[in-house]
Design an enzyme around this catalytic site. Structure first.
Site, mmCIF file in Angstrom:
data_model
loop_
_atom_site.group_PDB
_atom_site.id
_atom_site.type_symbol
_atom_site.label_atom_id
_atom_site.label_comp_id
_atom_site.label_asym_id
_atom_site.label_seq_id
_atom_site.Cartn_x
_atom_site.Cartn_y
_atom_site.Cartn_z
ATOM 1 N N GLU A 60 -2.347 22.403 0.557
ATOM 2 C CA GLU A 60 -0.955 22.089 0.899
ATOM 3 C C GLU A 60 -0.241 21.363 -0.241
ATOM 4 O OE1 GLU A 60 1.395 19.656 4.480
ATOM 5 O OE2 GLU A 60 -0.648 19.081 3.929
ATOM 6 N N LYS A 119 6.532 24.786 7.525
ATOM 7 C CA LYS A 119 5.726 23.965 8.439
ATOM 8 C C LYS A 119 6.533 23.574 9.674
ATOM 9 C CE LYS A 119 2.707 19.858 8.148
ATOM 10 N NZ LYS A 119 2.263 18.816 7.191
ATOM 11 N N CYS A 169 -1.567 21.982 7.766
ATOM 12 C CA CYS A 169 -2.017 20.605 7.995
ATOM 13 C C CYS A 169 -1.783 20.094 9.416
ATOM 14 C CB CYS A 169 -1.376 19.686 6.955
ATOM 15 S SG CYS A 169 -2.278 18.122 6.704
#
Length: 259
Positions: free
Chosen positions: A41, A110, A144
């Protein structure tokens, strides 16, 4: 399918240095025989969020150009982890995926922003699922903190994903959560999970890798240590259907009860 797991350290707020390093790592992975490369990431800037106006990738142009060029030249698929991007007037944590023809086949922002690392202060959240196909295999990608939302993974698996990629900068103080949740998501969704975490430190956190590849039965196929590494892990995608036939989780769902 031979997947190169690229676990690396990231220079804080230094995109030029990081782009050069990532290109070297991708070329090294291809030399090792990888058919697909997976990155961690926010590898272009790390979490230097206050400086995104100066260092984020504008419209993702530099990232897309690099991934496209290398994927086509080296004839590999690249799941580009994620990078900080500026799109319009907002900043995002964005995953790009390139196929062997150099085409960008996925772009994902995200969806769940992590308040403990101030993402909600500086970034905009995405609103779309990340489903794409490589070699005619349906795959999915999250980033994540998305790992803590089992509904998000189930949405991908219900849309056909047989592999779900999880690039991360997951701090060492919560690394046990990372390992347990990755394995749980594989078991729940009867799919391969590829979690790629960074190593090293930034001004606020330490990261100790522990990247993982997990099979659809929940078996650990590879676990990284706390050092930079490129590990080639070979998977058999046919295992997904074998496991799903063995325990019929998807057919046995009672969706109306879950609302």
């Amino acid at each position: 399918m031979k997947i190169a797991c690229v676990q690396l350290d990231i220079a804080f707020g230094e995109p030029k240095e990081n782009f050069k390093k990532v290109e070297r790592k991708i070329r090294e992975a291809a030399e090792k025989g990888a058919e697909m490369v997976v990155l961690p990431e926010m590898w272009n800037t790390a979490y230097d969020l206050p400086r995104l106006e100066d260092i984020a990738d504008k419209e993702g142009s530099e990232t897309k150009s690099l991934l496209s060029k290398l994927a086509k030249e080296l004839h590999i698929h690249i799941v580009g982890g994620s990078v900080s991007t500026k799109k319009g007037n907002g900043f995002y944590n964005t995953m790009y995926v390139a196929n062997t023809q150099g085409e960008i086949v996925a772009e994902y922002d995200k969806a769940h922003l992590f308040k403990l690392m101030d993402e909600h202060v500086y970034l905009e959240a995405g609103n779309e699922k990340n489903i794409f196909a490589l070699n005619d295999v349906q795959m999915g990608g999250v980033i994540c903190y998305d790992l803590r939302f089992p509904e998000w993974f189930r949405a991908l698996s219900l849309n056909g994903a047989k592999i779900i990629f999880v690039p991360a900068q997951w701090p060492d103080k919560r690394i046990d959560h990372w390992k347990i949740l990755l394995q749980a998501r594989a078991i729940e969704n009867q799919c391969f999970i590829v979690g790629i975490n960074r190593v090293g430190e930034d001004p606020n956190n330490s990261f100790n890798g522990n990247s993982m590849v997990i099979g659809p039965w929940g078996e650990l196929l590879w676990t990284g240590d706390n050092e930079e590494t490129i590990e080639i892990v070979e998977i058999e995608i046919e295992e997904v259907e074998k496991v799903r036939q063995r325990i019929s989780v998807f057919q046995d769902r009672r969706e109306k009860l879950y609302m």
